[in-house]
Design a protein around this motif. Structure first.
Motif, mmCIF file in Angstrom:
data_model
loop_
_atom_site.group_PDB
_atom_site.id
_atom_site.type_symbol
_atom_site.label_atom_id
_atom_site.label_comp_id
_atom_site.label_asym_id
_atom_site.label_seq_id
_atom_site.Cartn_x
_atom_site.Cartn_y
_atom_site.Cartn_z
ATOM 1 N N ASP A 120 0.849 -1.206 0.000
ATOM 2 C CA ASP A 120 0.000 0.000 0.000
ATOM 3 C C ASP A 120 0.885 1.258 0.000
ATOM 4 N N MET A 121 1.495 1.454 -1.139
ATOM 5 C CA MET A 121 2.426 2.565 -1.295
ATOM 6 C C MET A 121 1.687 3.916 -1.203
ATOM 7 N N ARG A 178 5.849 7.335 7.834
ATOM 8 C CA ARG A 178 6.747 6.381 7.164
ATOM 9 C C ARG A 178 8.048 7.066 6.730
ATOM 10 N N ILE A 179 7.947 8.306 6.303
ATOM 11 C CA ILE A 179 9.187 9.020 5.942
ATOM 12 C C ILE A 179 10.068 9.146 7.189
ATOM 13 N N ARG A 180 9.442 9.450 8.306
ATOM 14 C CA ARG A 180 10.206 9.580 9.554
ATOM 15 C C ARG A 180 10.924 8.266 9.900
ATOM 16 N N LEU A 181 10.224 7.149 9.670
ATOM 17 C CA LEU A 181 10.864 5.849 9.927
ATOM 18 C C LEU A 181 12.144 5.715 9.105
ATOM 19 N N ALA A 182 12.036 6.100 7.821
ATOM 20 C CA ALA A 182 13.210 5.981 6.934
ATOM 21 C C ALA A 182 14.325 6.910 7.411
ATOM 22 N N ALA A 198 10.727 3.971 0.238
ATOM 23 C CA ALA A 198 9.893 3.103 -0.607
ATOM 24 C C ALA A 198 9.717 1.739 0.063
ATOM 25 N N ASP A 199 10.783 1.240 0.696
ATOM 26 C CA ASP A 199 10.646 -0.031 1.423
ATOM 27 C C ASP A 199 9.655 0.090 2.576
ATOM 28 N N ASN A 200 9.564 1.292 3.134
ATOM 29 C CA ASN A 200 8.610 1.536 4.225
ATOM 30 C C ASN A 200 7.216 1.896 3.708
ATOM 31 N N ASP A 238 -2.934 22.046 4.767
ATOM 32 C CA ASP A 238 -2.926 22.156 6.230
ATOM 33 C C ASP A 238 -2.764 20.785 6.886
ATOM 34 N N THR A 239 -3.386 19.772 6.301
ATOM 35 C CA THR A 239 -3.248 18.411 6.835
ATOM 36 C C THR A 239 -1.788 17.966 6.755
ATOM 37 N N LEU A 240 -1.160 18.266 5.621
ATOM 38 C CA LEU A 240 0.237 17.854 5.453
ATOM 39 C C LEU A 240 1.154 18.610 6.426
ATOM 40 N N VAL A 241 0.908 19.894 6.586
ATOM 41 C CA VAL A 241 1.745 20.682 7.506
ATOM 42 C C VAL A 241 1.605 20.128 8.931
ATOM 43 N N ALA A 242 0.368 19.793 9.313
ATOM 44 C CA ALA A 242 0.157 19.243 10.669
ATOM 45 C C ALA A 242 0.936 17.930 10.831
ATOM 46 N N ALA A 243 0.950 17.117 9.775
ATOM 47 C CA ALA A 243 1.678 15.838 9.851
ATOM 48 C C ALA A 243 3.181 16.083 9.968
#
Ligand SMILES: Cc1ncc(COP(=O)(O)O)c(C=O)c1O
Length: 399
Positions: A37-38, A390-394, A350-352, A307-312
């Motif tokens: 589920d990319m 997921r980006i944070r995980l990477a 991408a792996d995440n 705004d949703t993206l900025v909050a994330a």
């Protein structure tokens, strides 16, 4: 016995094809299957749910009810009512024009190619924003240009640096290509002072400016600034219906003053014989009396997505990460601390299960490595927080 290789060896490709040997889209496509589920932050088009499908269907029926003129060759410059409608649209984003100088084309990216053909001789220099829209660089390079990046900050192109560049160059550049409003990829809007300074510098040094303006209809706050075209009528302007209606239509335009207009018209004629008479009528009938209301509605959807993206980002990005909240447009540019390389990070992301576009792709020569672009125009807002997590995980895995 014939061998496919022998067949291939008969093909002596033109040197200009070298610039097409790498494609950011192919690199990204190759990664999409890495996760079931990319989450894809790459697409800079409108979400399908934000495109006016019903209105386009109605407009298609109208086109077919109007007789068969549209089935013939012709109208190299574009459908006359559409050219007038484009002038009205440009006026709304403070970009004055007249219908006689509007050349309707198959998307604004074609305009870069036509302008490149018209102006670039091998060895010429073209200046672009750094970072900028990567296909523009590849197009200008394919015409033989050396493309150099103009440094930018949060107010847009740093005009004093451009002046210093011009002083150092052995010959003046053929043109300056810039995206002053809600820039791709940074989301930056060039301040009024910088706009004026760039236009003044270009006039003083007798250099043409090409202003690419696909996003200015989507301003979420602040006042509309004058386009470069408004500050200097010699500016060539590229516009598009890809973001306001749909990129599948492939309808955009160049507005260029005479005598350049005549040359571009001649090139368009040689390249395509005539305009796409069906698509241009379809766009006219869809847009007429509708596009302003549609854009006003879509703008609110995009603002909410931003705004949703900025909050994330606020929730998940590590300390030391910087981003600019764009006043409009489709993109958000994130800068990690210098030690990160987002080309490498992309594979781990991408792996995440998440894909962004690495910042290096947007610099001529791929010089800077610690940034990435997130597009918020097409991704389902419900997936944004998970995507950023997921980006944070990477990032954490990269250390
Ligand atoms: C700055 C810029 N110019 C041009 C284009 C291409 O637009 P069109 O679909 O009109 O060819 C894009 C698409 O993302 C863009 O971001």
């Amino acid at each position: 016995m014939s061998s496919p290789n022998r067949e291939m060896n008969r093909t002596a490709y033109a040197e200009r094809l070298d610039v097409f040997q790498t494609s950011l889209w192919l690199e990204v496509d190759a990664m999409v299957d890495r996760h079931p589920d990319m989450i894809f932050f790459g697409n800079g088009g409108p979400a399908k749910s934000l495109m006016p499908a019903d209105r386009l269907a109605e407009a298609t029926a109208t086109v077919w009810s109007e007789g068969l003129d549209m089935l013939t060759y012709g109208e190299t410059e574009g459908y006359a009512p559409l050219r007038r409608l484009i002038v009205e649209q440009m006026a709304k984003v403070n970009a004055p024009a007249v219908a006689e100088e509007i050349l309707v084309i198959n998307g604004s990216q074609e305009g870069m190619d036509i302008i490149g053909r018209a102006l670039i001789d091998p060895g010429d220099v073209v200046l672009v924003d750094a970072p900028t829209f990567p296909d523009a660089v590849r197009i200008y390079e394919s015409h033989g240009a050396t493309v150099l990046g103009m440094p930018m900050d949060d107010e847009g192109v740093i005009v004093d640096d451009v002046r210093a560049m011009l002083d150092r160059l052995p010959a003046k550049p053929k043109f300056i290509y810039t995206i002053p409003t809600f820039q791709n990829p940074t989301g930056v809007t060039m301040s009024l002072a910088r706009r004026q300074a760039l236009v003044d510098l270009a006039r003083e040094r007798d250099i043409l400016i090409v202003e690419d303006d696909p996003y200015s209809a989507f301003r979420y706050e602040g006042e509309t600034l004058p386009s470069l075209r408004a500050l200097d009528p010699a500016t060539v302007y590229l516009g598009t219906f890809s973001k306001t209606l749909s990129p599948g239509l492939r309808v955009g335009w160049i507005s260029a003053p005479e005598p350049l207009y005549r040359q571009l018209f001649g090139l368009k004629e040689v390249m395509h014989i005539g305009n796409n008479r069906i698509a241009t009528r379809l766009v006219y009938h869809a847009a007429n009396g509708f596009i302003d209301g549609h854009v006003a509605w879509a703008r609110e959807q995009y603002r909410a997505r931003r705004d949703t993206l900025v909050a994330a980002l606020e929730q998940y990005m590590p300390a030391g990460t910087k981003w600019l909240v764009p006043q409009g447009g489709f993109f958000l540019w994130v800068e990690l601390p210098e030690r990160y390389n987002t080309d490498d990070l992309l594979a781990a992301a991408a792996d995440n299960g998440v894909i962004f576009l690495p910042g290096s792709w947007f610099y001529p020569g791929r010089t800077k490595h610690n940034a990435f672009r997130l597009s918020f125009s097409s991704l389902d807002p419900d997936l944004m927080a998970e995507g950023v997590r997921r980006i944070r995980l990477a990032i954490d895995q990269a250390g």
